[in-house]
Design an enzyme around this catalytic site. Structure first.
Site, PDB file in Angstrom:
ATOM      1  N   HIS A   1      52.807 -15.997 -31.637  1.00 13.86           N
ATOM      2  CA  HIS A   1      53.410 -15.536 -32.899  1.00 13.86           C
ATOM      3  C   HIS A   1      53.386 -16.689 -33.851  1.00 13.86           C
ATOM      4  O   HIS A   1      53.941 -17.722 -33.630  1.00 13.86           O
ATOM      5  CB  HIS A   1      54.710 -15.260 -32.243  1.00 13.86           C
ATOM      6  CG  HIS A   1      55.068 -14.026 -31.720  1.00 13.86           C
ATOM      7  ND1 HIS A   1      54.605 -13.782 -30.307  1.00 13.86           N
ATOM      8  CD2 HIS A   1      55.541 -12.659 -32.031  1.00 13.86           C
ATOM      9  CE1 HIS A   1      54.827 -12.618 -29.950  1.00 13.86           C
ATOM     10  NE2 HIS A   1      55.511 -11.805 -30.973  1.00 13.86           N
TER      11      HIS A   1
ATOM     12  N   LYS B   1      66.623  -6.904 -35.147  1.00 12.70           N
ATOM     13  CA  LYS B   1      66.140  -6.319 -36.493  1.00 12.70           C
ATOM     14  C   LYS B   1      66.545  -4.864 -36.556  1.00 12.70           C
ATOM     15  O   LYS B   1      66.863  -4.438 -37.718  1.00 12.70           O
ATOM     16  CB  LYS B   1      64.691  -6.605 -36.616  1.00 12.70           C
ATOM     17  CG  LYS B   1      64.400  -7.847 -37.067  1.00 12.70           C
ATOM     18  CD  LYS B   1      62.754  -8.067 -37.171  1.00 12.70           C
ATOM     19  CE  LYS B   1      61.833  -7.661 -35.947  1.00 12.70           C
ATOM     20  NZ  LYS B   1      60.308  -8.187 -36.279  1.00 12.70           N
TER      21      LYS B   1
END
Length: 765
Positions: free
Chosen positions: A166, A604
């Site tokens: 990531h 999120k």
């Protein structure tokens, strides 16, 4: 017992007298940087000093707005070039502070140990709450467990740290190495026996490093490929963990001898490593089957070279010509092509070296084929290529190929009076085999669930039995169960190109073909992102079966559903409950199941509070389901480094905060980007991180968790629902939010940086 002394200074409540050396180092590095910048760019240096002075004024009196207003006024008048220069200086200054902090964390830990009570149980590990030494003594002193219980739980402990790509590490590897060198030099300056000349040379070395950092280009001009990212992961293993793991295990064993009066099994390794780098294709079209093959081959090559170096040392150490066990005599007798007649340990080591050379040569040929480039590593084995006969031996394919002869040598040495020799370098090599295997890390494969749906749909259409994608869940499960129970494949493997005209479908099928060829030692879990249904798991099982990957032949990858959104987490217990009712699946999974919990995407989707509560309750309920069916459940925690991505700087207490009965000595977690550098950037820091993980999982096994009352749960449900609604209204419905977010953050600019091979968004619009 003290709390951790190795937390970053940014997490400390206040400075203490023992932080004086850190402040001294920061001042020295800052002076060096200012001296370099002043010579090269006097204007940028003057602006930096001005902003820094105003910033310090603001920090000393946050209520005084004059300094802030002055900074805003100055910033408005800067040209782009001037702004870039000032930001570069601040960026380097902060990274230099990080280097000083790394050195200081090691310094403080060392100082605490030197001041420890000499009459206490002394061991090589620190007497801290989040260390094995502190944890063992805490368990014993508080009557939480016995010596036998501690040894039993510890030797069953399984922690796996999964390195991911990531893109949260913005620094280039070249610069990271220089910052690590600075930390090393600062540590060396603490030596009390340092000669004035040596001190002067160390200072000069720091000045050169700072100057070279200032002269370097901090920005990646090209986006890295998955292969380059994988090389970064391998670099962490080669430069740090290869030494840190056996060093820590040696200390852990010594600590157990002191605190428990017991030694650990010689091949015991509580912590292992895996990787997503080169296998995570979710949202990253650059990770192709060919890339995965290349990454695994390169990992196998690097592992063989590292083990070859170790065997060269062992060959020189084990020049013993008397007293061998019968098993050692028998093993040596199987090796006829050797000049070592009397020195039978050397005869075995020499044979292993030949097999490693053969492995290296085979990997180089394969990499040359995959990349269409001449191997740059071909000459590195030249020094030992004179070992005749390496062309005629088999390459090393499995860990057992190394472990079996190493353990025979170890047992022979200990049974014939050579215990000191056995417990030297040989033990470290055995532990490296246990920890790293033949590929350094096992590679997980991750793909989004709809990719598998589309692949199975293409197959059913090709077979003329309808559209799998249009079937409901019941019809899908009926089809999948029937096919899993059958013996025939769905199609001939060589007909992949005929299944569909869709490149993505063919790529998905080739992923399974590639996995079947790489072998079980190279691969770990198959992670299904955006998993929502039981059929998502069975579809992957069926695709594995199509390419000959089954539990019966030992080639099956364990299938791990990743539940990421609020709804998916809520439905997860029902999904695995249905899964465990399917006899064909239970026969393949052998009573074990791994489930991944998504922290970043759930936050999120629902906001942090609602996501945290959903993660907690989902894990509780899944444990109950697994217990009902007698399944050993392991949770894989997809946490990032930042709080927003599920990370927690207080690692020890974060592990203890998990729901009751969800760890049970098994803990799998991701480490990404800048956290890899922070936690594994140097051997001492890596050892400390390993110690925290080991002690946290052990302590959790003896911790009596507080069970939330029903009233408390009801309140959390209500608060979660309200917070989720408020969060979603702000993010999804408030028209001013996105414009504000993009003005207040560098979101769009970050998306253009070349910090990862993965696109900034899964589905760009």
């Amino acid at each position: 017992q003290k709390e951790s002394s190795t937390a970053p200074l940014s997490q400390a409540a206040e400075l203490t007298p023992e932080d004086a050396p850190l402040l001294r180092d920061i001042q020295m590095l800052s002076d060096m940087l200012e001296e370099v910048v002043k010579k090269d760019d006097p204007e940028a240096d003057a602006l930096y000093r001005k902003f820094r002075s105003l910033g310090l004024d603001r920090a000393s009196d946050p209520n005084n707005s004059d300094a802030l207003e002055a900074m805003i006024a100055y910033a408005k008048d800067l040209t782009s070039e001037q702004a870039l220069g000032v930001m570069r200086i601040f960026s380097i200054a902060l990274n230099l502070i990080n280097s000083a902090e790394v050195a200081h964390r090691l310094r403080v830990t060392r100082d605490h140990e030197l001041k420890a009570d000499k009459n206490a149980h002394v061991g090589p590990l620190p007497m801290l709450e989040d260390s094995m030494r502190g944890t063992i003594e805490n368990i014993l002193d508080n009557g939480m467990g016995t010596v036998d219980e501690i040894v039993k739980k510890l030797t069953k402990e399984k922690v796996e740290i999964v390195l991911t790509a990531h893109p949260t590490e913005v620094n280039r590897r070249t610069l990271l190495r220089k910052y690590r060198q600075i930390a090393t030099v600062l540590k060396n300056l603490d030596r009390p026996d340092l000669h004035p000349y040596e001190r002067s040379e160390a200072i000069s070395s720091l000045q050169r490093l700072v100057a070279s950092i200032w002269g370097s280009d901090e920005i990646r001009r090209q986006r890295p490929t998955p292969q380059i990212e994988a090389q970064g992961g391998i670099a962490v293993i080669e430069s740090v963990l290869w030494d840190a793991v056996p060093s820590y295990l040696r200390k852990l064993n010594a600590q157990c001898q002191v605190s428990l009066g017991r030694s650990l099994p010689v091949d015991f390794v509580p912590i292992k490593f895996a990787s997503w780098i080169g296998g995570d294709r979710d949202g990253n079209p650059n990770v192709t089957p060919e890339v995965t093959t290349e990454v695994v081959c390169n990992q196998r090559l690097r592992a063989a070279k590292l083990f070859l170096d170790e065997l060269n040392v062992l060959y020189n150490e084990l020049a013993i010509s008397t007293r061998f066990s019968p098993e050692m005599e028998a093993l040596a007798a199987t090796i006829t092509d050797s000049h070592d007649v009397l020195e039978k340990y050397r005869r075995v080591c020499g044979h292993i070296r030949k097999r490693l050379i053969k492995t290296i040569k085979d990997c180089e040929i394969e990499l040359e084929r995959l990349t269409n480039k001449d191997s740059i590593a071909a000459t590195e084995v030249g020094a030992v290529s004179q070992l005749s006969g390496w062309q005629n031996v088999k390459p090393i394919r499995t860990s057992e190929d190394l472990m079996e002869p190493l353990m025979i040598m170890y047992n022979s040495l200990t049974s014939t009076g050579y215990d000191e020799v056995a417990n030297g370098r040989l033990v470290d090599v055995i532990r490296r085999v246990s920890a790293f295997g033949t590929t350094l890390v096992r590679l997980d494969i991750r793909e989004e669930s709809t990719r598998h749906t589309l692949a199975v749909d293409a197959i059913t259409r090709h077979l003329g039995i309808g559209s799998y994608a249009q079937w409901d869940e019941e019809a899908r499960l009926s089809f999948l169960q029937a096919e899993l129970a059958g013996k025939r494949p769905l199609f001939r493997t060589r007909d992949i190109e005929e299944i569909s005209d869709d490149d993505d479908v063919r790529k998905t099928l080739r992923v399974f073909e590639t996995a079947s060829e790489l072998g079980p030692e190279a691969l770990g879990a198959y992670v299904i992102s955006q998993a929502q249904t039981t059929s998502d798991v069975l579809a992957v099982m069926l695709l594995q079966k199509q390419f000959g990957m089954t539990a019966n032949n030992g080639n099956l990858m364990r299938v791990v559903p990743l539940f990421e959104t609020l709804n998916d987490l809520t439905n997860a217990p029902s999904v695995i409950n249905t899964l465990f009712q399917i006899p064909t699946y239970m026969g393949q999974c052998k009573g074990k199941q791994e489930v991944m919990v998504g922290y970043s995407d759930s936050a999120k989707d629902a906001g942090r509070l609602a996501a945290c509560w959903a993660q907690y309750t989902a894990q509780e309920k899944m444990v109950q389901v697994a217990k009902k069916y007698g399944v050993e459940l392991t949770f894989f925690h997809g946490k990032g480094g930042t709080v927003g991505r599920g990370g927690n700087p207080a690692l020890f207490r974060a592990v203890l905060s998990h729901p009751p009965n969800t760890i049970n000595g098994r803990f799998r977690v991701t480490e990404q980007g800048e956290m890899i550098t922070q936690n594994f950037g140097s051997v001492p820091i890596a050892e400390r991180t390993l110690d925290i993980y080991t002690s946290a999982v052990l302590c959790e096994g003896f911790t009596k968790h507080v069970e939330p009352s029903q009233n408390w749960r009801d309140q959390m449900d209500r608060v979660s629902e309200i917070s989720c609604a408020g969060y979603r209204h702000l993010v999804r419905e408030e028209p001013r939010f996105v414009p504000y977010f993009r003005q207040a953050t560098p979101e769009l600019e970050l998306g253009t940086l070349n910090i990862g091979s993965r696109p900034a968004k899964r589905n760009p619009k």
